[in-house]
Every structure is written in C-alpha cells, then in structure tokens.
Design an enzyme around this catalytic site. Sequence first.
Site, mmCIF file in Angstrom:
data_model
loop_
_atom_site.group_PDB
_atom_site.id
_atom_site.type_symbol
_atom_site.label_atom_id
_atom_site.label_comp_id
_atom_site.label_asym_id
_atom_site.label_seq_id
_atom_site.Cartn_x
_atom_site.Cartn_y
_atom_site.Cartn_z
ATOM 1 N N ASN A 16 -89.229 -48.688 38.786
ATOM 2 C CA ASN A 16 -88.774 -50.148 38.746
ATOM 3 C C ASN A 16 -88.964 -50.565 37.389
ATOM 4 O O ASN A 16 -88.555 -51.364 36.724
ATOM 5 C CB ASN A 16 -89.219 -50.976 39.748
ATOM 6 C CG ASN A 16 -88.098 -50.696 40.978
ATOM 7 O OD1 ASN A 16 -86.909 -51.219 40.933
ATOM 8 N ND2 ASN A 16 -88.381 -50.266 42.120
ATOM 9 N N LEU A 86 -99.556 -53.294 44.349
ATOM 10 C CA LEU A 86 -100.019 -53.298 45.470
ATOM 11 C C LEU A 86 -101.415 -53.933 45.849
ATOM 12 O O LEU A 86 -102.195 -53.927 47.122
ATOM 13 C CB LEU A 86 -100.463 -51.642 46.061
ATOM 14 C CG LEU A 86 -99.468 -50.905 45.853
ATOM 15 C CD1 LEU A 86 -99.748 -49.522 46.437
ATOM 16 C CD2 LEU A 86 -97.856 -51.234 46.687
ATOM 17 N N ILE A 89 -102.084 -60.901 44.846
ATOM 18 C CA ILE A 89 -102.039 -61.909 43.629
ATOM 19 C C ILE A 89 -103.154 -62.961 44.083
ATOM 20 O O ILE A 89 -102.690 -63.577 44.945
ATOM 21 C CB ILE A 89 -100.613 -62.309 43.319
ATOM 22 C CG1 ILE A 89 -99.790 -61.078 42.817
ATOM 23 C CG2 ILE A 89 -100.942 -63.280 42.205
ATOM 24 C CD1 ILE A 89 -100.313 -60.423 41.624
ATOM 25 N N ASN A 103 -91.557 -60.798 43.118
ATOM 26 C CA ASN A 103 -91.546 -59.521 43.631
ATOM 27 C C ASN A 103 -90.533 -58.842 44.222
ATOM 28 O O ASN A 103 -89.490 -59.622 44.588
ATOM 29 C CB ASN A 103 -92.937 -59.673 44.713
ATOM 30 C CG ASN A 103 -93.347 -58.574 45.588
ATOM 31 O OD1 ASN A 103 -93.673 -57.617 44.899
ATOM 32 N ND2 ASN A 103 -93.046 -58.164 46.679
ATOM 33 N N HIS A 105 -89.574 -56.165 47.398
ATOM 34 C CA HIS A 105 -89.999 -55.454 48.415
ATOM 35 C C HIS A 105 -88.668 -54.734 49.009
ATOM 36 O O HIS A 105 -87.664 -55.079 49.071
ATOM 37 C CB HIS A 105 -90.316 -56.571 49.512
ATOM 38 C CG HIS A 105 -90.970 -56.088 50.798
ATOM 39 N ND1 HIS A 105 -92.176 -55.475 51.031
ATOM 40 C CD2 HIS A 105 -90.288 -55.717 52.094
ATOM 41 C CE1 HIS A 105 -92.457 -55.122 51.978
ATOM 42 N NE2 HIS A 105 -91.350 -55.215 52.600
ATOM 43 N N ASP A 146 -95.192 -61.353 50.952
ATOM 44 C CA ASP A 146 -93.956 -61.256 51.396
ATOM 45 C C ASP A 146 -93.415 -62.656 52.021
ATOM 46 O O ASP A 146 -92.433 -62.363 52.853
ATOM 47 C CB ASP A 146 -93.807 -60.030 52.191
ATOM 48 C CG ASP A 146 -94.391 -58.485 51.585
ATOM 49 O OD1 ASP A 146 -94.758 -57.725 52.471
ATOM 50 O OD2 ASP A 146 -93.988 -58.721 50.336
ATOM 51 N N GLU A 175 -82.810 -51.084 44.381
ATOM 52 C CA GLU A 175 -83.528 -51.836 43.746
ATOM 53 C C GLU A 175 -83.317 -51.611 42.384
ATOM 54 O O GLU A 175 -83.349 -52.708 41.331
ATOM 55 C CB GLU A 175 -84.994 -51.264 43.966
ATOM 56 C CG GLU A 175 -85.431 -51.435 45.127
ATOM 57 C CD GLU A 175 -86.979 -50.958 45.691
ATOM 58 O OE1 GLU A 175 -87.866 -51.195 44.871
ATOM 59 O OE2 GLU A 175 -87.133 -50.190 46.536
#
Length: 190
Positions: A16, A86, A89, A103, A105, A146, A175
């Site tokens: 990504n 991973l 933050i 982000n 997911h 999330d 993605e």
Amino acid sequence: MDKKRIAIFASGSGSNAIKLIEHFDQSPNIDAVLLLTNNENAGVLAKTEEFIDQVVINNEGANDGSFLVDLMHEERIDYIVLAGYLRKIPSELIKSYPKHIINIHPALLPKYGGKGMYGMNVHKAVKENKELESGITIHLVDEVYDNGEILAQHKVKLSSDDSIDDIQKKVLAVEHEKFSKVVEKYILEA
Ligand SMILES: Nc1nc2c(c(=O)[nH]1)N[C@@H](CN(C=O)c1ccc(C(=O)N[C@@H](CCC(=O)O)C(=O)O)cc1)CN2
Ligand SMILES: NCC(=O)N[C@@H]1O[C@H](COP(=O)([O-])[O-])[C@@H](O)[C@H]1O
C-alpha cells in the site's frame, strides 16, 4: 497553495505504501515525503528507499507521542497515512493531528476490528466465520483501534472455496485500487 505533505507509517511489506507513493508522485497538490516504520526488517524499507525519506523507530519511539509530534512537525507533515502500521498511535499525536490521521483496515468495520485484528489475523477470522463478503474500511484514527469516523468502505465478494490467502489477495487488490483516491479526495476537500 503549498503542496500538502504526507507521512506514511507502515510496519510490513509495504504494497500500500508503494501505491500511495506512486499515486502522489503524479499529484500537483500532495507530496508523500516521509516513510516511518517501527520494524527495521520491514519489506517496505527496501521497496521505498529510492523514492522517499525513511525513518526507522523502535517500539519505545512508537509509544512516545511527544517524540512523534516533534518529528512530524520538524518534517512539516500535514497528514499521516497508516498503511499496515501495527502500533497504537499515541493520544498526543492524535491531538496534534485531529482528523489528519487516516488508516486502512482490511475488513468491513466494525466487524473484525480491534486489538489483535491485523493482517492475516483478519482474513483468518473472516474465513472461520464462513463470510461470503469482506472488504476494506478507510477511516480517521482516534484513540481506540479501528473506531474512528469511516471515510469509505468497499465490499469484496468471497466464495466458500476461497482460502485465507485468496481472501487476502482479493482484499489487497481493492486496497490498492481505492486507498490513494480516498486519501486524496479527503485531503483536497478538507
Ligand atoms: N490510536 C490508533 N492507533 C492505530 C489505529 C487506530 O485506529 N487508532 N489503527 C491501527 C491499524 N490497525 C488496524 O487497522 C491495527 C494494527 C495493529 C493492531 C494490534 O493489535 N497491534 C498489536 C501489536 C502488533 C505488533 O506490534 O506486532 C497490539 O496492539 O498488541 C490492531 C489494529 C494502527 N494504529
Ligand atoms: N489493522 C491494520 C491492518 O491489518 N492493515 C493491513 O495490513 C496490510 C498491509 O499490507 P502492505 O504492507 O502490503 O501494505 C493491508 O492489508 C492493510 O489493510
């Protein structure tokens, strides 16, 4: 208008991150200027070393909000994009970049999110639950994994024959197609 400067945070293979760098290399309004990782062995480092400045931090640094705020300000970062990062933050960085941390997911949140739900763990859980669809969620980052405001979701059809690897490949393809465009739209409309 000055070009917006983004930092990409990644911990893994970096597919990504590469797509983001390639996309913004063509943008008149946004520059991807920094790649940060907490994993000195991350594949993203070799993949991106000729395209972007890199910073490798340890997990102590990843937990140090004040350090991260100072680093982002020194690099004049406007937005932070998490691409397979991973570590949690820290709240101090979130407060310094309100609604400016994004982000991706690899599932349709709120399902299959939270602590422990990253990478193949997500696709394994989707497979175990015999889901016939999965997808991606692109969201703003808050203090809870999330949990932030959802910017976009895209579904992926699954087959009962799909292996965990098949699911990962299908989701990753979406993605790569969607992430950069959603980030760009969000930044340009801010
Ligand atoms: N404050 C926030 N930080 C991060 C978020 C967020 O929404 N708020 N998103 C994650 C990305 N992510 C899912 O999209 C995620 C990444 C990692 C984990 C997790 O359980 N991590 C493990 C540590 C794994 C490791 O270091 O190898 C853990 O916390 O024990 C859950 C979700 C990025 N940061
Ligand atoms: N919860 C966070 C999470 O699981 N992120 C996921 O990690 C992978 C990184 O792949 P990449 O390193 O090839 O971009 C991506 O599938 C991304 O959605």
